[in-house]
Design an enzyme around this catalytic site. Structure first.
Site, PDB file in Angstrom:
ATOM      1  N   ASP A  10       0.865  -1.183   0.000  1.00  0.00           N
ATOM      2  CA  ASP A  10       0.000   0.000   0.000  1.00  0.00           C
ATOM      3  C   ASP A  10       0.898   1.228   0.000  1.00  0.00           C
ATOM      4  O   ASP A  10       2.094   1.146   0.302  1.00  0.00           O
ATOM      5  CB  ASP A  10      -0.908   0.003   1.229  1.00  0.00           C
ATOM      6  CG  ASP A  10      -1.869   1.198   1.252  1.00  0.00           C
ATOM      7  OD1 ASP A  10      -2.413   1.524   0.184  1.00  0.00           O
ATOM      8  OD2 ASP A  10      -2.056   1.806   2.309  1.00  0.00           O
ATOM      9  N   SER A  11       0.307   2.366  -0.320  1.00  0.00           N
ATOM     10  CA  SER A  11       1.061   3.611  -0.267  1.00  0.00           C
ATOM     11  C   SER A  11       1.431   3.965   1.168  1.00  0.00           C
ATOM     12  O   SER A  11       2.342   4.754   1.400  1.00  0.00           O
ATOM     13  CB  SER A  11       0.240   4.745  -0.888  1.00  0.00           C
ATOM     14  OG  SER A  11      -0.968   4.927  -0.164  1.00  0.00           O
ATOM     15  N   CYS A  15      -4.465  -1.385  -2.040  1.00  0.00           N
ATOM     16  CA  CYS A  15      -4.628   0.050  -2.277  1.00  0.00           C
ATOM     17  C   CYS A  15      -5.542   0.195  -3.484  1.00  0.00           C
ATOM     18  O   CYS A  15      -5.211  -0.281  -4.576  1.00  0.00           O
ATOM     19  CB  CYS A  15      -3.267   0.687  -2.549  1.00  0.00           C
ATOM     20  SG  CYS A  15      -3.324   2.423  -3.051  1.00  0.00           S
ATOM     21  N   GLU A  43      -2.771   8.517   8.018  1.00  0.00           N
ATOM     22  CA  GLU A  43      -1.310   8.490   7.963  1.00  0.00           C
ATOM     23  C   GLU A  43      -0.666   9.353   9.052  1.00  0.00           C
ATOM     24  O   GLU A  43       0.409   9.030   9.555  1.00  0.00           O
ATOM     25  CB  GLU A  43      -0.821   8.957   6.588  1.00  0.00           C
ATOM     26  CG  GLU A  43      -1.075   7.977   5.466  1.00  0.00           C
ATOM     27  CD  GLU A  43      -0.236   6.714   5.578  1.00  0.00           C
ATOM     28  OE1 GLU A  43       0.929   6.793   6.031  1.00  0.00           O
ATOM     29  OE2 GLU A  43      -0.756   5.642   5.224  1.00  0.00           O
ATOM     30  N   CYS A  59     -11.276   2.970  -0.186  1.00  0.00           N
ATOM     31  CA  CYS A  59      -9.838   3.132   0.062  1.00  0.00           C
ATOM     32  C   CYS A  59      -9.531   2.317   1.306  1.00  0.00           C
ATOM     33  O   CYS A  59     -10.299   2.355   2.282  1.00  0.00           O
ATOM     34  CB  CYS A  59      -9.495   4.606   0.273  1.00  0.00           C
ATOM     35  SG  CYS A  59      -7.799   4.899   0.818  1.00  0.00           S
ATOM     36  N   HIS A  85      -7.468   2.791   3.576  1.00  0.00           N
ATOM     37  CA  HIS A  85      -7.265   3.606   4.776  1.00  0.00           C
ATOM     38  C   HIS A  85      -8.586   3.844   5.519  1.00  0.00           C
ATOM     39  O   HIS A  85      -8.601   4.015   6.746  1.00  0.00           O
ATOM     40  CB  HIS A  85      -6.685   4.977   4.402  1.00  0.00           C
ATOM     41  CG  HIS A  85      -5.225   4.981   4.079  1.00  0.00           C
ATOM     42  ND1 HIS A  85      -4.740   4.571   2.856  1.00  0.00           N
ATOM     43  CD2 HIS A  85      -4.146   5.358   4.815  1.00  0.00           C
ATOM     44  CE1 HIS A  85      -3.416   4.705   2.851  1.00  0.00           C
ATOM     45  NE2 HIS A  85      -3.030   5.175   4.017  1.00  0.00           N
TER      46      HIS A  85
END
Length: 267
Positions: free
Chosen positions: A6-7, A69, A148, A180, A182
């Site tokens: 994932d990012s 992601c 994040e 997403c 996240h």
């Protein structure tokens, strides 16, 4: 071995679902935090960054790679399967099909990044499964950085969550797609906003479905090995192109366990 990419830390929402399904499998998690967020980037950039990370995971020995992601999957999944045909790839995509099955009002709210909405994969999902529904796209790139940065743990995130949800509530959406990886970490805030507005909606978290598909592919295509069969091997590895101390602290809070990440510089 399974690689999860994932990012940033969003893919941990898939990791936490996959580990109980395959408790003896070796897993490597890679976060490209040096380049997070992916959402505002052009598709070509996301494709190149994703290929670079996938190549590293494959070179490390991963024969099943989960692109945890939505943005990276929309931009690069087809390209990765063509570039690395010997590797089994599992992608993440907005759960439009189950959303269409669950809606009663005919209004579906999708929360994702701009790049996810711009991808051909997303357009195909809408055409195949939700042609008869009203699908409201709500770009929510700020949610990625809430997670994040660690702001998902405080009340400051509630205002941002409410600003994205209220147009969907006002439109009568009775299904909310977390597009997403996240975003499941903001589910408590999503539920709080819905309760404040006395609005009922089904919240679809793609993590469990992605994990089940990854487990199925891994079990079908690999011979599971004990971690002791590889001298010095860790059962679970965490790597980041960003700050390993920040990742370890944040991932530990999200997963509610100790995490020790290693730094990685990709070419």
């Amino acid at each position: 071995m399974i690689g999860i990419f994932d990012s940033g830390v969003g893919g941990l929402s898939v990791w936490r679902e996959l580990v109980p399904l395959l408790p003896a499998a070796r897993m490597v998690y890679l976060a490209d935090q040096a380049n997070v967020p992916y959402g505002p980037r052009p598709l070509d950039d996301v494709r190149a960054l994703t290929e670079r990370s996938a190549r590293w995971l494959i070179d490390r020995g991963c024969d099943t790679v989960v692109i945890a992601c939505n943005t990276a999957s929309g931009a690069a999944l087809t390209h990765l399967r063509e570039t690395f045909p010997a590797t089994s790839f599992v992608g993440a995509e907005p759960a439009i099909k189950p959303a269409a099955l669950h809606t009663r009002s005919g209004v579906i709210g999708v929360l994702a990044t701009h790049t996810t909405f711009a991808s051909d994969r997303y357009a195909s999902l809408i055409q195949r499964f939700a042609a008869g529904a009203r699908v409201i796209e709500q770009p929510s790139p700020d949610w990625v950085m809430l997670v994040e940065s660690g702001a998902a743990f405080d009340n400051q995130s509630l205002r941002s969550v409410a600003s994205r949800l209220e147009p969907l509530i006002d439109a009568g959406a009775d299904v909310l797609v977390l597009g997403c990886t996240h975003f499941p970490f903001l589910r408590p805030q999503v539920e709080q906003v819905l309760a404040q507005h006395r609005h009922s909606a089904v919240i679809i978290d793609p993590g469990p479905a992605i994990a089940r598909e990854a487990a199925r592919r891994y079990t079908a295509g690999s011979v599971p090995r004990s971690p002791n069969s590889v001298p010095g091997a860790l059962l679970h590895e965490f790597w980041t192109t960003g700050d390993p101390t920040h990742f370890s602290r944040l991932a530990g809070r999200l997963l509610r366990q100790a995490v020790q990440a290693r730094p990685l510089r990709l070419p």
